[in-house]
Design a protein around this motif. Structure first.
Motif, PDB file in Angstrom:
ATOM      1  N   LYS A  72      29.519 -43.302 -22.592  1.00 36.27           N
ATOM      2  CA  LYS A  72      29.488 -43.845 -21.227  1.00 36.27           C
ATOM      3  C   LYS A  72      28.087 -44.060 -20.688  1.00 36.27           C
ATOM      4  O   LYS A  72      27.903 -44.232 -19.507  1.00 36.27           O
ATOM      5  CB  LYS A  72      30.326 -42.975 -20.288  1.00 36.27           C
ATOM      6  N   TYR A  73      27.120 -44.042 -21.545  1.00 35.37           N
ATOM      7  CA  TYR A  73      25.745 -44.161 -21.075  1.00 35.37           C
ATOM      8  C   TYR A  73      25.105 -45.437 -21.599  1.00 35.37           C
ATOM      9  O   TYR A  73      25.656 -46.127 -22.444  1.00 35.37           O
ATOM     10  CB  TYR A  73      24.916 -42.954 -21.555  1.00 35.37           C
ATOM     11  N   TYR A  77      23.054 -39.150 -15.705  1.00 35.73           N
ATOM     12  CA  TYR A  77      23.836 -39.989 -14.806  1.00 35.73           C
ATOM     13  C   TYR A  77      24.000 -41.374 -15.400  1.00 35.73           C
ATOM     14  O   TYR A  77      23.186 -41.821 -16.200  1.00 35.73           O
ATOM     15  CB  TYR A  77      23.131 -40.093 -13.451  1.00 35.73           C
ATOM     16  N   VAL A  86      33.115 -40.329  -8.209  1.00 38.74           N
ATOM     17  CA  VAL A  86      32.503 -40.314  -9.531  1.00 38.74           C
ATOM     18  C   VAL A  86      31.902 -38.934  -9.771  1.00 38.74           C
ATOM     19  O   VAL A  86      31.243 -38.376  -8.900  1.00 38.74           O
ATOM     20  CB  VAL A  86      31.415 -41.405  -9.617  1.00 38.74           C
ATOM     21  N   HIS A 107      29.176 -46.050 -13.328  1.00 39.19           N
ATOM     22  CA  HIS A 107      30.546 -45.973 -13.825  1.00 39.19           C
ATOM     23  C   HIS A 107      31.366 -47.159 -13.368  1.00 39.19           C
ATOM     24  O   HIS A 107      31.135 -47.690 -12.298  1.00 39.19           O
ATOM     25  CB  HIS A 107      31.231 -44.710 -13.302  1.00 39.19           C
ATOM     26  N   GLY A 142      26.673 -43.232 -26.522  1.00 41.84           N
ATOM     27  CA  GLY A 142      27.356 -41.955 -26.283  1.00 41.84           C
ATOM     28  C   GLY A 142      28.597 -42.003 -25.403  1.00 41.84           C
ATOM     29  O   GLY A 142      28.865 -41.053 -24.690  1.00 41.84           O
ATOM     30  N   ASP A 157      37.985 -37.201 -18.526  1.00 39.36           N
ATOM     31  CA  ASP A 157      36.714 -36.949 -19.199  1.00 39.36           C
ATOM     32  C   ASP A 157      36.239 -35.515 -18.982  1.00 39.36           C
ATOM     33  O   ASP A 157      36.728 -34.802 -18.115  1.00 39.36           O
ATOM     34  CB  ASP A 157      35.657 -37.914 -18.671  1.00 39.36           C
ATOM     35  N   ASP A 188      30.361 -37.979 -12.972  1.00 38.49           N
ATOM     36  CA  ASP A 188      29.409 -37.906 -14.071  1.00 38.49           C
ATOM     37  C   ASP A 188      29.808 -36.914 -15.156  1.00 38.49           C
ATOM     38  O   ASP A 188      28.978 -36.163 -15.670  1.00 38.49           O
ATOM     39  CB  ASP A 188      28.002 -37.556 -13.555  1.00 38.49           C
ATOM     40  N   SER A 189      31.103 -36.875 -15.486  1.00 41.20           N
ATOM     41  CA  SER A 189      31.536 -36.028 -16.603  1.00 41.20           C
ATOM     42  C   SER A 189      31.150 -36.709 -17.909  1.00 41.20           C
ATOM     43  O   SER A 189      31.079 -37.929 -17.978  1.00 41.20           O
ATOM     44  CB  SER A 189      33.055 -35.869 -16.616  1.00 41.20           C
ATOM     45  N   PRO A 210      32.062 -37.677 -21.932  1.00 46.91           N
ATOM     46  CA  PRO A 210      33.335 -37.997 -22.578  1.00 46.91           C
ATOM     47  C   PRO A 210      34.024 -36.714 -23.065  1.00 46.91           C
ATOM     48  O   PRO A 210      33.396 -35.663 -23.173  1.00 46.91           O
ATOM     49  CB  PRO A 210      32.923 -38.870 -23.764  1.00 46.91           C
TER      50      PRO A 210
END
Lengths: 405, 371
Positions: A36-37, A276, B275, A279, A34, B296, B277-278, B280
Motif C-alpha cells: 500500500k505504499y 504513511y 484512515v 489511501h 509493499g 488490514d 495507516d495500517s 497490509p
C-alpha cells in the motif's frame, strides 16, 4: 515567514530507467511498494516522524502521478500553515527554460525557496530508497561535530563495496576521502545519498559549483569533493538498520519479499514510526473465499481471493484472483485481475493489468532452463491473454496486449 | 443539492441500550464490516449527495465518535465553511443542561444551528442505520412531490413497537402504525432518514416548544400526517438498523454474502471511513482462512472461518476462529477456540482457551477484557 531550523529537499526527479516498464509512465519515487505504499512514502514519513515539517519535493521526469499522489501532503501530516510539502518542478526563467541539470543544480535553482524559510540546516534526500531513519539523530550528530556537511553511511559487505560510493573517514568519523565505485575499496562505509548541510556553506558551494563549467552539478561527484578539497568539516554518520536502493527490478522485488521475512528488520507496523501513505477510500476488507491457501504473504484491503493458492507474495489493494490460480513469490499491484488457473511465479504485475485464464508468468529460477532467468514483469494496464506465457525476465509494456503470435 | 445534514447518535432505536457493545459508545460508532463504523454510512450518503454542512448530535457516550470523526477530513468535511459540527450537550444559564428527551427535543435544543444554516432543505438521519441511501435521488423526489416531509423506508422486518408506514400508490404516507407482537413478516420500515424544508422545520420547532413536543415520529410526523404532504422514499438496497446483538451479528455476517456486500458498498456511492495507516495483513505459513472478511493490519497464523475480522487482530498459531466477529486489536492466543463470539476492541483470548456462544445468541466479550 517563521524561521525553520532544518528543511528537507527531496530529489524526486529521477527516471529510474533500470525499472524499465515500471517507470515508463511514472517517476521512480511514485513506484508502488509493499502492498500500500509508494517509495516516496519512506522519506516523507521519515521527515514527519523526525519532526521536519517543511519538505521541498523536486520533480522533473513524468511528474503527473507523483504530483497527484503528494497532493497537499495531508497523508504525511505535511499540510501545514507554515511550511508543509512543496512541489518544486523546474521552471522557466527569463526567456529560457531550464531543466534540472544535476542534483546540485536542482537545489541551486531553488535557493530562493530555501531562503524563504531561512533554515540553519538543509537535509538532502532522494526518493529511491526504502528505509526508516530518524533524521533528527543525524542532525544532532551534525551539530555535535560542528560539521559543514554530514553524509549518512551504511556498512556494506566489503566484497560489494565496489558498487557504492565509498566514504573513507577516520576514527572520529571525519571524512578524508571519497571514492566512487572503487575497484579496491579501502572501507566498507557506503554513502546512502542522504546529506545534511549547514545552509550557509551549502549555498556558497552551490553557487561556486554552478559557475564551474567543468562541473557535472552533482552532489556526490562535484559539491562534496569541492568542499573536502577546500578543507571544510565533512563527517560520516553511521546508520544502522534496513536500507535498500530499489532502483532495479530485482532489488524492488527483493525489497517486497523482505517484508515477508520476519528476520529482516523492516517493521512497517511500528506504532512509533509509521509509514504513511495516501489511501483509496471505499475499500472493503479483503475477502478470502473458499478453498484458498494463503501463507507467508501480505494482502491488502479490497482483495478477493477464491479457490487459489498464494505463497510468498505481496498483494496490493483490489486484486482479484480466480480459482485454481497459483502465485508464488509474486508482487501484484493495485486492482490487477487474475483469472482462473493462472500460474504466476517470481514476477511483478503492475497495477490494473489483466491476466486471463490459464496464463503462465515467470518461473522459479531452479526450474527454468530456457535461457537467462530473471523476474518477469507485466506493465500497468497490460493484458496477458488466456493461456499466454510470459517468460522469466520478459517484460510486457504498459497498456499492451500479450497474445498468441 | 443544497441541504443541511443532521445525524442523531442516540440510543432511541436500540432495544438494548446497555448491552456490552453500546455501553461505552453510541450506536452510531458501532464498528461494522471489518473497518467501518455505523455513522460512516449516513455521513457518506450525505457527502455523496454533495452535502458539506453536517451537524452530528451526540448526547452521551460520544468519546469514540469524536475520536472517529476527527476534523472530518476522511469524509472531505474539513471545510472552511460548514464541514462537520459536533453538537454536544448544551447548557444555558437559565436551563442548566438540556436533557434531550427525544429526537425532536434534540432539534429544539439545536434550533439555532438550524436557523443559522442557509440551505433550503434539511436531511435528518440516524447514525446507527446501516444503509447506503441515495440521498440525491431522495432529495429530488422530495422536491418533485412537493412534500412536507419525506421518510426513507425499506422492506425489512420491524420489531415490536417500531413504526410501520402504510403508503398510497403515489408514495404518500396514509397511515402509521406500530408493530404489534403477533404481527410477523416484512413491513415498510422507516430507516430514520427524513427530509424536511428547513423553514417548515423551524416553524414546527416553535410549535414544539410551545407544546413541549419531544418525539420526532409521534409529534412531528404523525401529528402532521393528515394535514401535510408526507411521503415515503423506497430505499431499494441493503438496509438494517442495529437494535440488538443478534442484529449486529447478522448484519456483519451479511457482508460475507457478495451480493449484499455489493448492495451496501456500491462503487458509485463510496463509503468513507477514518484512515488508520495500517500495514497490509500478514498470513503465516500455517494460516487457514475461509469465507471471511479481514481488514488490514492483522496477523493470521491460525484458522479463521466465516468471520469478520477488524484491523490489527492477531490470531496465533493453532487458534481456531469460527462464525465470529473480532474487533480492532483483539488477540486470540495459541490453540484457543472461538466460536459464535463477538470480541470488542482490544480483547485478549488467552492460549488454550475455549469461548463459545449459543447458536441463538453470540457471546459478547467487552472492550479490553481478558479471557
Amino acid at each position: 515567514m517563521k524561521r525553520k531550523e532544518m528543511l528537507a529537499m527531496l530529489l524526486a526527479g529521477g527516471q529510474g530507467s533500470r525499472l524499465y516498464v515500471l517507470t515508463q509512465e511514472m517517476a521512480k519515487p511514485a513506484v508502488p511498494f509493499g502492498g500500500k505504499y509508494r517509495i516516496i512514502d519512506f522519506p516523507l514519513s521519515n521527515c514527519t516522524n523526525s519532526g521536519i515539517d517543511t519538505v521541498g519535493v523536486l520533480t522533473q521526469y513524468r511528474p503527473l502521478e507523483l504530483h497527484t499522489y503528494i497532493g497537499n501532503g495531508q497523508p504525511w501530516d505535511l499540510d501545514r500553515m507554515q511550511g508543509g510539502v512543496h512541489i518544486l518542478p523546474p521552471y522557466v526563467s527569463g526567456s529560457t527554460g531550464e531543466w534540472y541539470a544535476g542534483t546540485a543544480n536542482a537545489i541551486y535553482q531553488n535557493i530562493q525557496f530555501i531562503e524563504k524559510y531561512d533554515p540553519e540546516y538543509v537535509l538532502i534526500l532522494s526518493g529511491d530508497h526504502v528505509y526508516k531513519m530518524d533524521y533528527s539523530q543525524m542532525l544532532d550528530f551534525h551539530k555535535a561535530k560542528k560539521a559543514d556537511a554530514t553524509i549518512a553511511t551504511l556498512q556494506v559487505p566489503i566484497e560489494e563495496a565496489s558498487r557504492f560510493g565509498i566514504i573513507n573517514a577516520d576514527a572520529d568519523d571525519h571524512i578524508y576521502e571519497f571514492e566512487e565505485k572503487p575497484a579496491h575499496p579501502k572501507s566498507d562505509r557506503a554513502s546512502m545519498g542522504i546529506y545534511i548541510f549547514t545552509w550557509e556553506k551549502l549555498r556558497k558551494y552551490l553557487i561556486e559549483d554552478e559557475n564551474d563549467p567543468q562541473s557535472s552539478k552533482d552532489f556526490g561527484k562535484d559539491v562534496l569533493p569541492r568542499m573536502l578539497a577546500a578543507g571544510e568539516r565533512l563527517f560520516a554518520y553511521c546508520f544502522d538498520g534496513y536500507w535498500k536502493d530499489v532502483g532495479t527490478i530485482e532489488s524492488l522485488w527483493e525489497a517486497n519479499m523482505d517484508l515477508l521475512n520476519p528476520h529482516i528488520p523492516l517493521n512497517l507496523s511500528d506504532p512509533d514510526w509509521r509509514i504513511y501513505a495516501r489511501h483509496d477510500h471505499n475499500l472493503m476488507p479483503q475477502y478470502i473465499g473458499r478453498n484458498v491457501r494463503v501463507g507467508e504473504s501480505i494482502v491488502t484491503e479490497n482483495c478477493t481471493l477464491d479457490g487459489c493458492s498464494l505463497w510468498y507474495s505481496v498483494l496490493f489493494s483490489g486484486v482479484t484472483i480466480g480459482a485454481g490460480s497459483v502465485l508464488n513469490s509474486a508482487v501484484v499491484m493495485q486492482d490487477v485481475k487474475i483469472g482462473k488457473n493462472c500460474t504466476i511465479k517470481y514476477a511483478i504485475i503492475a497495477s490494473d493489468a489483466v491476466i486471463e485464464d490459464g496464463a503462465v508468468i515467470g518461473a522459479e529460477p531452479e526450474h527454468y532452463h530456457g535461457g537467462e532467468w530473471g523476474i518477469a514483469v507485466v506493465g500497468s494496464g497490460a493484458v496477458v491473454k488466456a493461456g499466454q506465457v510470459v517468460r522469466p525476465k520478459e517484460m510486457i509494456k504498459p497498456k499492451t496486449v500479450k497474445e498468441a503470435d | 443539492m443544497n441541504a443541511l445534514g443532521l445525524i442523531f447518535c442516540d440510543h432511541y432505536s436500540s432495544n438494548l441500550p446497555n448491552n456490552e457493545l453500546t455501553r461505552s459508545r453510541t450506536p452510531a460508532s458501532l464498528p461494522f464490516g471489518g473497518r467501518f463504523r455505523a455513522i460512516d454510512f449516513s455521513l457518506s450518503s450525505m457527502v455523496n449527495a454533495g452535502m458539506s454542512d453536517i451537524g452530528v448530535i451526540c448526547k452521551e457516550n460520544y468519546g469514540s465518535l469524536i475520536d472517529h470523526l476527527g476534523s472530518g477530513e476522511d469524509w472531505d468535511l474539513n471545510r472552511r465553511n460548514g464541514g462537520i459540527t459536533l453538537l454536544t450537550p448544551l447548557a444555558r444559564p437559565e436551563t442548566k443542561i438540556w436533557p434531550i428527551r427525544g429526537r425532536l427535543d434534540a432539534l429544539r435544543a439545536y434550533k439555532q444551528f438550524i436557523a443559522d444554516a442557509r440551505q433550503e432543505l434539511v436531511v435528518l438521519a440516524f447514525g446507527g442505520t446501516i444503509a447506503n441511501i441515495d440521498l440525491e435521488a431522495m432529495l429530488e423526489e422530495h422536491v418533485k412531490n412537493d412534500a412536507f416531509v419525506t421518510l426513507a423506508y425499506s422492506n425489512i422486518p420491524a420489531y415490536t413497537g417500531e413504526m410501520i408506514l402504510h403508503l398510497q400508490e403515489d408514495g404518500r404516507i396514509e397511515n402509521i402504525s406500530y408493530q404489534r407482537e403477533e404481527e410477523a413478516g416484512r413491513h415498510y420500515f422507516a430507516l430514520g432518514t427524513y427530509i424536511v424544508n428547513r423553514l417548515d422545520l423551524l416553524d414546527f420547532l416553535d410549535k414544539a416548544d410551545n407544546n413541549d413536543y419531544t418525539n420526532l415520529n409521534r409529534d412531528f410526523v404523525q401529528r402532521n400526517l393528515a394535514s401535510c404532504r408526507i411521503y415515503g422514499y423506497h430505499h431499494q438496497g441493503y438496509a438494517r438498523i442495529i437494535r440488538t446483538i443478534e442484529d449486529y451479528f447478522a448484519s456483519n455476517m451479511d457482508m460475507l454474502n457478495p451480493e449484499l456486500k455489493m448492495e451496501l458498498f456500491d462503487a458509485e456511492h463510496p463509503v468513507y471511513t477514518k484512515v488508520k495507516d495500517s500495514v497490509p495483513t500478514l498470513y503465516d505459513y500455517h494460516a487457514i482462512v475461509e469465507n471471511s472478511l479481514i481488514a488490514d493490519g492483522c496477523v493470521i497464523k491460525g484458522s479463521v472461518k466465516n468471520s469478520v475480522i477488524f484491523r490489527g487482530v492477531v490470531v496465533e498459531e493453532g487458534a481456531v476462529v469460527e462464525d465470529s466477529i473480532l474487533m480492532q486489536k483483539s488477540t486470540v492466543g495459541k490453540n484457543a477456540q472461538v466460536c459464535r463470539v463477538i470480541t470488542d476492541k482490544n480483547v485478549v483470548i488467552n492460549e488454550e482457551t475455549e469461548v463459545r456462544g449459543a447458536s441463538s445468541l453470540p457471546f459478547v466479550i467487552g472492550k479490553g477484557k481478558k479471557v
